[in-house]
Design an enzyme around this catalytic site. Structure first.
Site, short mmCIF file in Angstrom:
data_model
loop_
_atom_site.label_atom_id
_atom_site.label_comp_id
_atom_site.label_asym_id
_atom_site.label_seq_id
_atom_site.Cartn_x
_atom_site.Cartn_y
_atom_site.Cartn_z
N LYS A 56 0.83 -1.21 0.00
CA LYS A 56 0.00 0.00 0.00
C LYS A 56 0.86 1.25 0.00
O LYS A 56 0.52 2.26 -0.62
CB LYS A 56 -0.94 0.00 1.21
CG LYS A 56 -2.07 -1.01 1.11
CD LYS A 56 -2.96 -0.95 2.34
CE LYS A 56 -4.04 -2.00 2.31
NZ LYS A 56 -4.85 -2.02 3.55
N LYS A 88 -18.63 2.28 18.20
CA LYS A 88 -18.68 0.96 18.85
C LYS A 88 -18.00 0.96 20.21
O LYS A 88 -18.13 0.00 20.98
CB LYS A 88 -18.07 -0.10 17.93
CG LYS A 88 -18.92 -0.35 16.69
CD LYS A 88 -18.29 -1.33 15.73
CE LYS A 88 -19.21 -1.59 14.54
NZ LYS A 88 -19.53 -0.37 13.77
#
Length: 308
Positions: free
Chosen positions: A42, A130
């Site tokens: 990446k 979350k």
């Protein structure tokens, strides 16, 4: 804010890191942006994508304290976005979640406190809805990371703050690429966990605007949440393909039907609403909120970085 500054982004090869780098290099003239991640592929892709002399690519894992110390040494601003995020995968691999999301966050704090005591850094943790009343391991690790960051301000050195996000439209970990992939194959039956499920939703531009606002405002110890709309999972599916039909597959282990950005215990939590910041005063849940229309969701998807 970023002019002539050195910025380090952990997990900088992710969706948010890409967009941060694009916006910072477009709107500011930083001295240096350090992209810290463990994925060499990446990083090589990013080097081809971005032609800017201020970018530096550091291979490293947030689990490696000594490497982090080398990376943050010259940083004025640290954006800690590195994390393991996939809820089902972390339920199955709990020790890896703890090592990256908790120990890695501790390492970021330690590295910032132990290097160059004269350089007072701004350090921002990218957290998640979350983390509020968590029922899955991912949320529990993010809650722990939040508490570590808030507590780090006791040392009266660098400033540590937190921002909680909802789902980011177009990010590679979202449900949108799944629906898009099915649609491109001609599949019209989309798997839906629960037809009533809702999520907070914002675009990558919204996410970056929020980070910019917080970095200019933060004093250390705050938890910021954005004032954003919600989206119904069924409306997200229809925004990808209006002709789709739904197949209910049930909620996966660790998932909630609705998410919450502010719970009853909202100490040190602040709502960012455009250019205004105010203390949170009530519960802020995805099912008791204003909702995006299908047209608004479709527009957000088509204007995201990762639109297929």
């Amino acid at each position: 804010m970023f002019n002539e500054r050195t910025i380090l982004i952990t997990g900088g090869t992710g969706s948010l890191g890409h967009h941060l780098i694009r916006r910072i290099t477009r709107d500011y003239k930083p001295h240096k942006i350090i992209i810290y991640s463990r994925d060499e592929f990446k990083q090589s892709q990013m080097q081809k994508e971005f032609d800017n002399d201020c970018l530096r690519y550091f291979l490293g894992d947030v689990r490696d304290l000594e490497r982090l110390k080398n990376a943050v040494k010259s940083a004025d601003i640290v954006i800690h976005a590195a994390a393991l995020k996939q809820v089902p995968a972390l339920e199955y691999n709990p020790t890896e979640a703890v090592k990256t999301n908790i120990m890695g966050s501790m390492n970021v704090i330690t590295a910032c406190l132990d290097t160059d005591p004269e350089r007072k850094k701004k350090v921002l943790l990218i957290s998640s809805d979350k983390a509020v009343s968590p029922i899955n391991l991912y949320g529990a690790t993010k809650l722990t990371a939040e508490k570590l960051f808030v507590a780090a301000n006791v040392y009266n050195h660098s400033k540590f703050s937190v921002v909680r996000y909802g789902n980011v439209a177009g990010s590679r970990g979202s449900v949108v690429p799944l629906f898009q992939g099915l649609s491109k194959k001609g599949e019209l039956v989309f798997p839906i966990t629960d037809f009533d499920m809702t999520r907070f939703w914002l675009t990558l531009d919204d996410a970056v605007d929020l980070i910019f606002k917080i970095l200019s405002d933060m004093k250390g110890g705050e938890i910021y949440v954005p004032k954003i709309k919600s989206a119904k999972i069924t409306d997200i599916a229809k925004a990808v393909n209006k002709d789709c039909v739904f197949s209910k597959i049930g909620i996966r282990p660790g998932e909630k039907l609705h998410e919450c950005l502010v719970s009853e215990d909202n100490k040190n939590v602040f709502i960012v609403n455009g250019g205004y910041i105010s203390p949170a005063t009530e519960i802020y849940a995805s099912d008791k909120n204003d909702f995006l229309s299908i047209a608004e969701i479709e527009y957000a998807i088509k204007n995201s970085d990762w639109y297929c």
